[in-house]
Design a protein around this motif. Structure first.
Motif, PDB file in Angstrom:
ATOM      1  N   LEU A 113      -5.984  -5.666   7.475  1.00 26.83           N
ATOM      2  CA  LEU A 113      -5.959  -6.329   6.114  1.00 26.83           C
ATOM      3  C   LEU A 113      -4.980  -6.243   5.241  1.00 26.83           C
ATOM      4  CD1 LEU A 113     -10.056  -6.130   5.504  1.00 26.83           C
ATOM      5  CD2 LEU A 113      -8.561  -8.266   6.289  1.00 26.83           C
ATOM      6  N   THR A 114      -4.026  -5.265   5.329  1.00 26.79           N
ATOM      7  CA  THR A 114      -3.388  -4.669   4.249  1.00 26.79           C
ATOM      8  C   THR A 114      -1.853  -4.770   4.855  1.00 26.79           C
ATOM      9  OG1 THR A 114      -3.445  -2.349   4.843  1.00 26.79           O
ATOM     10  CG2 THR A 114      -4.738  -3.046   2.972  1.00 26.79           C
ATOM     11  N   GLY A 115      -1.467  -5.199   6.179  1.00 30.02           N
ATOM     12  CA  GLY A 115      -0.386  -5.161   6.993  1.00 30.02           C
ATOM     13  C   GLY A 115       0.671  -6.225   6.335  1.00 30.02           C
ATOM     14  N   GLY A 116       1.758  -6.050   6.571  1.00 33.56           N
ATOM     15  CA  GLY A 116       2.631  -7.098   6.339  1.00 33.56           C
ATOM     16  C   GLY A 116       3.454  -7.316   5.051  1.00 33.56           C
ATOM     17  N   SER A 117       3.480  -6.042   4.433  1.00 32.61           N
ATOM     18  CA  SER A 117       4.327  -5.838   3.265  1.00 32.61           C
ATOM     19  C   SER A 117       5.673  -5.149   3.445  1.00 32.61           C
ATOM     20  CB  SER A 117       3.495  -5.267   2.314  1.00 32.61           C
ATOM     21  OG  SER A 117       3.200  -3.909   2.452  1.00 32.61           O
ATOM     22  N   SER A 118       6.800  -5.662   3.163  1.00 34.14           N
ATOM     23  CA  SER A 118       7.945  -4.829   3.727  1.00 34.14           C
ATOM     24  C   SER A 118       9.084  -4.759   2.570  1.00 34.14           C
ATOM     25  CB  SER A 118       8.561  -5.330   4.992  1.00 34.14           C
ATOM     26  OG  SER A 118       8.755  -6.848   4.897  1.00 34.14           O
ATOM     27  N   ASP A 119       8.672  -4.759   1.633  1.00 35.20           N
ATOM     28  CA  ASP A 119       9.600  -5.004   0.480  1.00 35.20           C
ATOM     29  C   ASP A 119      10.218  -3.369   0.253  1.00 35.20           C
ATOM     30  OD1 ASP A 119       7.072  -4.128  -0.311  1.00 35.20           O
ATOM     31  OD2 ASP A 119       7.503  -4.661  -2.560  1.00 35.20           O
ATOM     32  N   GLN A 120      11.538  -3.258   0.402  1.00 33.77           N
ATOM     33  CA  GLN A 120      12.243  -2.133   0.496  1.00 33.77           C
ATOM     34  C   GLN A 120      12.427  -1.574  -0.909  1.00 33.77           C
ATOM     35  OE1 GLN A 120      12.708  -0.248   3.238  1.00 33.77           O
ATOM     36  NE2 GLN A 120      11.319  -1.695   4.141  1.00 33.77           N
ATOM     37  N   ALA A 121      12.394  -2.214  -2.130  1.00 37.50           N
ATOM     38  CA  ALA A 121      12.685  -1.604  -3.384  1.00 37.50           C
ATOM     39  C   ALA A 121      11.571  -1.658  -4.168  1.00 37.50           C
ATOM     40  CB  ALA A 121      14.075  -2.516  -3.743  1.00 37.50           C
ATOM     41  N   ASN A 122      11.267  -0.916  -5.253  1.00 38.07           N
ATOM     42  CA  ASN A 122      10.304  -1.044  -6.142  1.00 38.07           C
ATOM     43  C   ASN A 122      10.668  -1.939  -7.212  1.00 38.07           C
ATOM     44  OD1 ASN A 122      11.946   0.724  -7.553  1.00 38.07           O
ATOM     45  ND2 ASN A 122      10.563   2.546  -7.523  1.00 38.07           N
ATOM     46  N   LYS A 123       9.975  -1.835  -8.149  1.00 44.40           N
ATOM     47  CA  LYS A 123      10.375  -2.830  -9.414  1.00 44.40           C
ATOM     48  C   LYS A 123      11.510  -2.560 -10.075  1.00 44.40           C
ATOM     49  CE  LYS A 123       7.039  -1.273 -12.646  1.00 44.40           C
ATOM     50  NZ  LYS A 123       5.894  -1.569 -13.652  1.00 44.40           N
ATOM     51  N   PHE A 124      12.196  -1.212 -10.151  1.00 40.90           N
ATOM     52  CA  PHE A 124      13.105  -0.725 -10.769  1.00 40.90           C
ATOM     53  C   PHE A 124      14.481  -0.789  -9.944  1.00 40.90           C
ATOM     54  CE2 PHE A 124       9.654   1.942 -12.328  1.00 40.90           C
ATOM     55  CZ  PHE A 124       9.692   1.362 -13.854  1.00 40.90           C
ATOM     56  N   GLY A 125      14.279  -1.416  -8.598  1.00 42.03           N
ATOM     57  CA  GLY A 125      15.414  -1.617  -8.067  1.00 42.03           C
ATOM     58  C   GLY A 125      15.724  -0.245  -6.986  1.00 42.03           C
ATOM     59  N   ILE A 126      14.955   0.601  -7.141  1.00 45.06           N
ATOM     60  CA  ILE A 126      15.172   1.839  -6.392  1.00 45.06           C
ATOM     61  C   ILE A 126      14.910   1.604  -4.863  1.00 45.06           C
ATOM     62  CG2 ILE A 126      15.054   4.452  -6.267  1.00 45.06           C
ATOM     63  CD1 ILE A 126      14.376   4.073  -9.312  1.00 45.06           C
ATOM     64  N   GLU A 127      15.432   2.051  -3.925  1.00 42.47           N
ATOM     65  CA  GLU A 127      15.078   1.992  -2.675  1.00 42.47           C
ATOM     66  C   GLU A 127      13.741   2.995  -2.480  1.00 42.47           C
ATOM     67  OE1 GLU A 127      17.013   2.596   1.556  1.00 42.47           O
ATOM     68  OE2 GLU A 127      18.387   1.894   0.174  1.00 42.47           O
ATOM     69  N   ILE A 152       0.602  -1.219  -0.018  1.00 45.12           N
ATOM     70  CA  ILE A 152       0.034  -0.194   0.175  1.00 45.12           C
ATOM     71  C   ILE A 152       0.933   1.305  -0.036  1.00 45.12           C
ATOM     72  CG2 ILE A 152      -1.981  -0.909   0.929  1.00 45.12           C
ATOM     73  CD1 ILE A 152      -1.123   0.155   3.644  1.00 45.12           C
ATOM     74  N   HIS A 153       2.148   1.224  -0.692  1.00 41.79           N
ATOM     75  CA  HIS A 153       2.933   2.297  -0.629  1.00 41.79           C
ATOM     76  C   HIS A 153       2.297   3.421  -1.978  1.00 41.79           C
ATOM     77  CE1 HIS A 153       6.464   4.598  -1.219  1.00 41.79           C
ATOM     78  NE2 HIS A 153       7.017   4.015  -0.144  1.00 41.79           N
ATOM     79  N   ILE A 154       2.219   4.271  -1.704  1.00 43.50           N
ATOM     80  CA  ILE A 154       1.695   5.389  -2.632  1.00 43.50           C
ATOM     81  C   ILE A 154       2.370   5.345  -4.009  1.00 43.50           C
ATOM     82  CG2 ILE A 154       2.581   7.534  -1.967  1.00 43.50           C
ATOM     83  CD1 ILE A 154      -0.812   7.919  -2.388  1.00 43.50           C
ATOM     84  N   ASP A 155       3.852   5.166  -3.963  1.00 39.14           N
ATOM     85  CA  ASP A 155       4.853   5.239  -5.212  1.00 39.14           C
ATOM     86  C   ASP A 155       4.322   4.100  -6.163  1.00 39.14           C
ATOM     87  OD1 ASP A 155       5.524   7.658  -4.473  1.00 39.14           O
ATOM     88  OD2 ASP A 155       7.443   7.066  -3.789  1.00 39.14           O
ATOM     89  N   ASP A 156       3.780   3.100  -5.645  1.00 42.98           N
ATOM     90  CA  ASP A 156       3.443   1.829  -6.281  1.00 42.98           C
ATOM     91  C   ASP A 156       2.363   1.891  -7.320  1.00 42.98           C
ATOM     92  OD1 ASP A 156       5.827   0.288  -5.696  1.00 42.98           O
ATOM     93  OD2 ASP A 156       4.817  -0.369  -3.905  1.00 42.98           O
ATOM     94  N   ALA A 157       1.280   3.095  -6.864  1.00 45.73           N
ATOM     95  CA  ALA A 157       0.415   3.434  -7.642  1.00 45.73           C
ATOM     96  C   ALA A 157       0.394   4.358  -8.807  1.00 45.73           C
ATOM     97  CB  ALA A 157      -0.914   3.820  -6.605  1.00 45.73           C
ATOM     98  N   ALA A 158       1.300   3.695  -9.759  1.00 45.67           N
ATOM     99  CA  ALA A 158       1.720   4.727 -10.956  1.00 45.67           C
ATOM    100  C   ALA A 158       1.305   4.297 -12.307  1.00 45.67           C
ATOM    101  CB  ALA A 158       3.400   4.748 -10.805  1.00 45.67           C
ATOM    102  N   GLN A 159       0.404   2.981 -12.238  1.00 42.12           N
ATOM    103  CA  GLN A 159      -0.044   2.393 -13.404  1.00 42.12           C
ATOM    104  C   GLN A 159      -1.622   2.885 -13.536  1.00 42.12           C
ATOM    105  OE1 GLN A 159       1.575  -1.101 -12.680  1.00 42.12           O
ATOM    106  NE2 GLN A 159       2.536  -1.257 -14.555  1.00 42.12           N
ATOM    107  N   LEU A 160      -2.161   3.053 -14.785  1.00 38.86           N
ATOM    108  CA  LEU A 160      -3.622   3.377 -14.895  1.00 38.86           C
ATOM    109  C   LEU A 160      -4.171   1.916 -14.993  1.00 38.86           C
ATOM    110  CD1 LEU A 160      -3.524   6.561 -17.377  1.00 38.86           C
ATOM    111  CD2 LEU A 160      -4.084   6.149 -14.733  1.00 38.86           C
ATOM    112  N   GLN A 161      -3.665   1.018 -15.330  1.00 40.10           N
ATOM    113  CA  GLN A 161      -4.237  -0.091 -15.789  1.00 40.10           C
ATOM    114  C   GLN A 161      -3.599  -1.392 -14.908  1.00 40.10           C
ATOM    115  OE1 GLN A 161      -3.926  -1.325 -19.752  1.00 40.10           O
ATOM    116  NE2 GLN A 161      -5.558  -2.646 -19.737  1.00 40.10           N
ATOM    117  N   ASN A 162      -4.525  -2.050 -14.430  1.00 34.42           N
ATOM    118  CA  ASN A 162      -4.005  -3.074 -13.476  1.00 34.42           C
ATOM    119  C   ASN A 162      -2.839  -2.850 -12.357  1.00 34.42           C
ATOM    120  OD1 ASN A 162      -4.865  -5.804 -13.052  1.00 34.42           O
ATOM    121  ND2 ASN A 162      -3.831  -6.715 -14.889  1.00 34.42           N
TER     122      ASN A 162
END
Lengths: 101, 399, 175
Positions: C75-89, A91-101
């Motif tokens: 209901l949304t707790g428990g996620s703790s991945d520190q990097a996004n899909k581009f590998g940026i912290e 539920i990190h807001i920076d992950d909500a960056a896509q308009l689809q799926n």
């Protein structure tokens, strides 16, 4: 003690606290807490002006509608958050960056 | 009708003299101070008596359950074991406080206090008698519903803070159950608000009479159904069996207070028993005539006029009668709650939600519309009034 | 005097809760602090005679919104991945120093603007004689079905839409 300036100051404090929360947090639920603070400050302002600078109570009804809208907003917002979590598992807001799926 | 205990006390000459004396002594107008003192003393008395009733509730629960199951129950401490709750209290205070290693300490400490706070705050509007009410708020029943929902938050936090799976499940079940059953309970209360014409408990009670046919439960068929909806919702809101899913012993050990020891557990238990009493009191005030005594004995005028007693004694006899009426009805309902607990099996967790959303809420909405229809069609007369008009026509009054 | 004491207590609860929401690092604690703020605001309503508003605040916020928030946290707790899909912290969920600096700057700008507007208003504002506090329940009830009946009906449609929409959105889908 109980006067318009003190109420305006309290409302102001709630408002900037809400702004600070909304800017500083990156968790969607935490941002929604900030939104609740801001809505409360607006409702408080309406009630305060009704008491100190007005002679009818239409302001109370405005506050009441603000409370109703806040409840609806919280319900739909949290439903979206839960759906978002089901898809993205975050539920990190920076992950909500896509308009689809 | 006296709006609150302060104004009730104020009508007596002796109290006015006392206020004047204190004002002379202190050199300023002491009426505010005296009002505060009256409130403080009354609140202190109510809280202590309620704590005693909560304690005796545990004793009553054991004794009645023993009676139902053909056992003896507690019988060692004091006559008939009546001091058992004191022994339990001493035991709980002496016990060690254990924090689970992963617990959230702040919330773990906060949760029982929050539960007790929410329950004690509801006591402010419970109408014990016409003079012995802390505050006859004009939004009384609304306030009670709002403050009472603190208990739901407390149950949830207690379940979360202990960081144990059983507690977590119990807390989630408890909170969802409490907020779900608030819906039918509130809608049923709304139908009574319509009948009484006000949101305060004073309105509720003053529009009923001392005899059963003047109570709101027998006002019309819809309120009769509404009482049972309210009662079932009340059982679920206080987590009593057959809705005690949050603390189901056979599946969750003890639910949201599994990890609590000592007096913190005691506070949860006390909050539960007092909440049952308060909600029974609300049911009595809304449906069963509240503190009303037959023949208008409650306002004490008859004692003053017929027996020639001084006003202060006559009025206070009336108050005692009203208090007795209220407490008797409430304790009778309390007995029914315990009786239900020990005779019905616990229902399944999906059945809890089914009962609330598929049965009670539609019935409550139907009742609300039915009450509105009744008030419109029969000009707000009760069933008894209509029948007596039809039968004898001796009253024959035009409404 | 008792009104003043009650006002001070409510204001203190409101401000402490708001500060707690801003500065705590724990989402659950933030929700509980928000509960404190909401109760404080209900007390503030009660101080200026808005009794119905205070009770609605208690019922809707304490009974509904805060429990919803707590449920969503669970209901949304428990996620703790520190990097996004581009590998940026990623920035921590409850913010770090950088986001707090941004928040401080924006708060400073907004509060300067707001205080300037409020100061201009406060200089010319004269407090007249205040009417005594009366019950507002009957008046609100009358206004809801006369002057404000359109807003009332629209809010009922809004609530129905929110109810159905929330249930439809949060329902887990197959596949």
């Amino acid at each position: 003690m109980i006067s318009l300036p003190s109420y305006l100051f309290l409302s102001f404090a709630l408002f900037i606290a809400g702004i600070a929360v909304m800017v500083a947090r990156k968790n969607i639920i935490a941002i929604m807490l900030g939104i609740e603070l801001i809505l409360n400050s607006a409702a408080l302002n309406f009630a305060a002006y009704t008491r100190f600078a007005n002679d009818n109570i239409d302001g109370h009804l405005m506050s009441l509608f603000i409370i109703v809208i806040a409840a609806a907003e919280a319900a739909v917002g949290l439903a979206i958050v839960i759906r978002f979590f089901q898809i993205k598992e975050t539920i990190h807001i920076d992950d909500a960056a896509q308009l689809q799926n | 009708m006296s709006p609150s205990v302060n104004e009730y006390v104020n009508q007596f000459e002796i109290h006015q003299k006392l206020v004047a004396m204190v004002s002379d002594f202190l050199g300023f107008d002491a009426s505010g101070l005296m009002a505060f003192l009256v409130f403080a003393v009354t609140a202190f008395a109510i809280v202590n008596v309620m704590a005693l009733i909560g304690g005796l509730g545990t004793y009553a629960e054991r004794k009645i359950s023993a009676d139902i199951q053909l056992r003896q129950g507690p019988n060692r401490v004091g006559p008939y074991g009546i001091l058992q709750f004191l022994a339990d209290g001493v035991k709980m205070i002496m016990k060690e406080t254990i924090y689970p290693a992963q617990a959230d300490r702040a919330l773990f400490n906060l949760a029982p206090v929050l539960a007790l706070l929410g329950v004690f705050a509801t006591l402010a509007v419970v109408p014990f008698s016409s003079g012995f009410t802390l505050a006859n708020l004009n939004v009384g029943v609304f306030y009670l519903i709002g403050v009472g929902s603190l208990v739901g938050v407390a149950v949830f936090l207690g379940g979360y803070a202990a960081n144990s799976k059983w507690s977590m499940l119990g807390g989630m079940r408890g909170a969802s159950q409490i907020i779900s059953y608030e819906v039918p309970v509130t809608i049923t209360t709304l139908s009574i608000v319509l009948l009484a014409g006000g949101l305060s408990f004073g309105h509720f009670v003053e529009n009923q009479g001392g005899f059963p046919h003047e109570w709101f439960i027998f006002h019309n068929p819809f309120t009769f159904i509404g009482f049972f909806v309210f009662f079932v919702g009340m059982l679920a809101e206080t987590n009593r069996a057959p809705f005690d899913l949050p603390e189901a012993e056979s599946e969750l050990v003890s639910g949201y207070h599994t990890e609590y020891t000592g007096m913190r557990f005691g506070l949860f238990a006390l909050a539960e028993y007092i909440e049952v009493f308060v909600l029974c009191g609300v049911a009595v005030a809304a449906f069963l005539g509240g503190y009303k005594v037959p023949f208008d004995l409650g306002n004490g005028v008859i004692f003053v006029e017929k027996l020639g007693l001084p006003a202060i004694i006559g009025k206070n006899i009336g108050q005692v009668l009203q208090l007795g009426s209220f407490v008797t009805k409430t304790l009778a309902l309390y007995y029914v709650v315990i009786w239900v607990r020990w005779t019905f099996p616990r229902i399944r967790v999906d059945q809890v939600m089914t009962i609330c959303w598929k049965y009670l809420t539609p019935i409550a909405l139907f009742n609300l519309i039915g009450v509105v229809f009744w008030m419109y069609a029969f000009d707000n007369q009760s069933l008894w009034e209509i029948l007596s008009h039809l039968g004898g026509g001796s009253h024959g009054g035009h409404h | 005097m008792f009104n003043d004491t009650f006002f001070l207590l409510s204001a203190g609860l409101t401000l402490a809760g708001a500060l707690g929401v801003v500065f705590t690092k724990n989402l659950m604690h933030a929700c509980v602090m928000l509960l404190g703020t909401l109760f404080g605001v209900a007390g503030l309503y009660a101080c200026i005679g808005a009794d119905f508003l205070a009770a609605s605040q208690l019922v809707i916020y304490a009974g509904g919104v805060v429990i919803l928030m707590l449920f969503a946290v669970m209901l949304t707790g428990g996620s703790s991945d520190q990097a996004n899909k581009f590998g940026i912290e990623k920035i921590a969920g409850m913010g770090n120093t950088k986001t707090y600096i941004f928040a401080g700057v924006s708060v400073a700008v907004i509060s300067l603007t707001l205080l300037k507007i409020m100061a201009g208003y406060m200089k010319t504002f004269e407090q007249g004689e205040l009417p005594p506090l009366t019950s507002t329940v009957e008046e609100i009830g009358t206004l809801l079905v006369t002057d404000h009946v359109l807003a009332f009906e629209i809010s009922s449609i809004l609530l129905l839409g929110a109810l159905v929409g929330a249930a439809a959105i949060a329902r887990p889908r197959k596949g």
